[in-house]
Design a protein around this motif. Sequence first.
Motif, PDB file in Angstrom:
ATOM      1  N   HIS A 173      53.876  13.498  39.517  1.00 53.72           N
ATOM      2  CA  HIS A 173      53.917  14.934  39.244  1.00 53.72           C
ATOM      3  C   HIS A 173      52.709  15.355  38.396  1.00 53.72           C
ATOM      4  O   HIS A 173      52.560  14.905  37.270  1.00 53.72           O
ATOM      5  N   GLY A 174      51.871  16.202  38.989  1.00 56.45           N
ATOM      6  CA  GLY A 174      50.684  16.690  38.285  1.00 56.45           C
ATOM      7  C   GLY A 174      49.410  15.976  38.665  1.00 56.45           C
ATOM      8  O   GLY A 174      48.313  16.399  38.291  1.00 56.45           O
ATOM      9  N   LEU A 175      49.540  14.884  39.404  1.00 58.99           N
ATOM     10  CA  LEU A 175      48.366  14.095  39.770  1.00 58.99           C
ATOM     11  C   LEU A 175      47.674  14.711  40.989  1.00 58.99           C
ATOM     12  O   LEU A 175      48.329  15.106  41.944  1.00 58.99           O
ATOM     13  N   GLU A 176      46.337  14.761  40.922  1.00 55.25           N
ATOM     14  CA  GLU A 176      45.570  15.326  42.021  1.00 55.25           C
ATOM     15  C   GLU A 176      45.127  14.212  42.953  1.00 55.25           C
ATOM     16  O   GLU A 176      44.109  13.563  42.724  1.00 55.25           O
ATOM     17  N   VAL A 177      45.949  13.969  43.964  1.00 51.08           N
ATOM     18  CA  VAL A 177      45.667  12.931  44.958  1.00 51.08           C
ATOM     19  C   VAL A 177      46.004  13.472  46.348  1.00 51.08           C
ATOM     20  O   VAL A 177      46.642  14.515  46.476  1.00 51.08           O
ATOM     21  N   ASP A 178      45.580  12.730  47.395  1.00 53.02           N
ATOM     22  CA  ASP A 178      45.868  13.163  48.759  1.00 53.02           C
ATOM     23  C   ASP A 178      47.377  13.109  49.036  1.00 53.02           C
ATOM     24  O   ASP A 178      48.110  12.334  48.413  1.00 53.02           O
ATOM     25  N   GLY A 179      47.789  13.898  50.007  1.00 55.53           N
ATOM     26  CA  GLY A 179      49.213  14.032  50.314  1.00 55.53           C
ATOM     27  C   GLY A 179      49.923  12.716  50.592  1.00 55.53           C
ATOM     28  O   GLY A 179      51.052  12.507  50.142  1.00 55.53           O
TER      29      GLY A 179
END
Length: 485
Positions: free
Chosen positions: A123-129
């Motif tokens: 939650h909150g992490l900017e990663v690919d789907g």
Amino acid sequence: MMRKGIGLALALVAITVVSLTLFISNMGMDPINHTENESEAITPSEKPLPIPPLLEDKNPNPDEAEFHLTAQSSTSEFLPGQVTDTLGYNGSYLGPVIRVKKNEKVTVKVKNELAEATTVHWHGLEVDGERDGGPHTGILPGETWEPNFTINQPAATLWYHPHLLHKTGEQVYKGLAGLFYIDDEVSENMPIPKEYGVNDFPLVIQDKNLSSNGKVEYDLSMHDVMMGLQGNTVLVNGAINPYLEVPKGKVRLRLLNGSNARIYQFSLSNSQGFVQIASDGGFLEKPVEMSNIVLSSAERAEIIVDFSDYQLGERITLTDQVTGAKLMEFVVSTEAKETFNIPEKLTDIQKIDPSSAVRTREFVMQGMGPNVNINGKQMAMDRIDEHLNVHDTEIWEISNENSGMGGMMGGMAHPFHAHGVQFQILDRNGNPPPANETGWKDTILIYPDETVRVIATFNHKGIFMYHCHILEHEDAGMMGQFEVK
Ligand code: C2O
Ligand code: CU
Ligand code: CU
């Protein structure tokens, strides 16, 4: 506007008029809804605040990390001598703190030893789907899921929890949740408390319906279906009313509202103020002086409390002002080793220019109980609701349509969350956000009749969720999917 569900909701509510009247007086017009049956409140003895362990990095390479997480079922002792069935990661309840650095290449091996499927969402992490751990990435019992990603966002306090369709509320409630810290040069060089478990403490706050025999069941009452599950007992890091020994100086607290639904307004005794230094997605530009802080489900805040004016042995209470419940105590126990001068400026946050947005997308949160929905639709795994282009900047206009049965019941606030991205809040009902909401946010509380405009640049591809973070609303379908291509 969604109308077809309202009749159903009305019928459902009519059947339970009795239980409804029990809580209706508490709901009033207060956007922060709560009920507290004082007679059910439990007052156990105090114990020290449990501090979750830091998870060992199995990769010796300095810019790589490998973590092992196992979701398992176990038992915990919340009440003295009483056994509670719980779930945990690598332990009986909650999970270890995963700590990574910006630019690090991270692998996590997630093993599912539960009797049912689960997922782990960052939650909150900017990663690919495909690495985000949403409902499409189910891990069957006995299986292992092994996502890898490079950390590419500023220092922050994030968290992880399951996200299985219709099961998120139950699995989180039973104990599956942990914190995920990101460090970077800014956080490492900032003169603030940062010694884990010494002057920098995680506080995961969750409420449970705990019966006197220690049982915690995920049985939703009509009230829970409507408002989200609100328990009779609040736990901090899995302990009821614990105490924490703190140095006589500045202490950093990383607050996570890990509750399924409850909104807290945290404050300290003796009118002790504090400064907020970080919101969901990282440091604020400037510290913000506060006397209390409202956190809805999934929101985080880092605060600095200065205990230097107290005598050794003095106790300061953390209270939820909404219910008046005492949550834990701080005991000033040792002289501080260090004094910290919190900088006037913490970091730079590049403001996203609204004129760079390619479009404005609207999200209307509406409905009640089993009919909660966004834009008139409930979650469908095979339907993508919104299509975005990668690297586009968009404004999302989120509104909470107060459909509280023609005003009879007032409305309720919904925490809106989207995966894989951090937002900046442009305005709340046209007004600039409060100072402590001028940083990065991934979960935004939207009050009844409110419209909040947020802006973000979508740099990761894949399928992501947006939803209400009241987990009973999410599980009931107050969720949609956006695809970034
Ligand atoms: Cu905290 Cu969709 O999740
Ligand atoms: Cu999320
Ligand atoms: Cu909701």
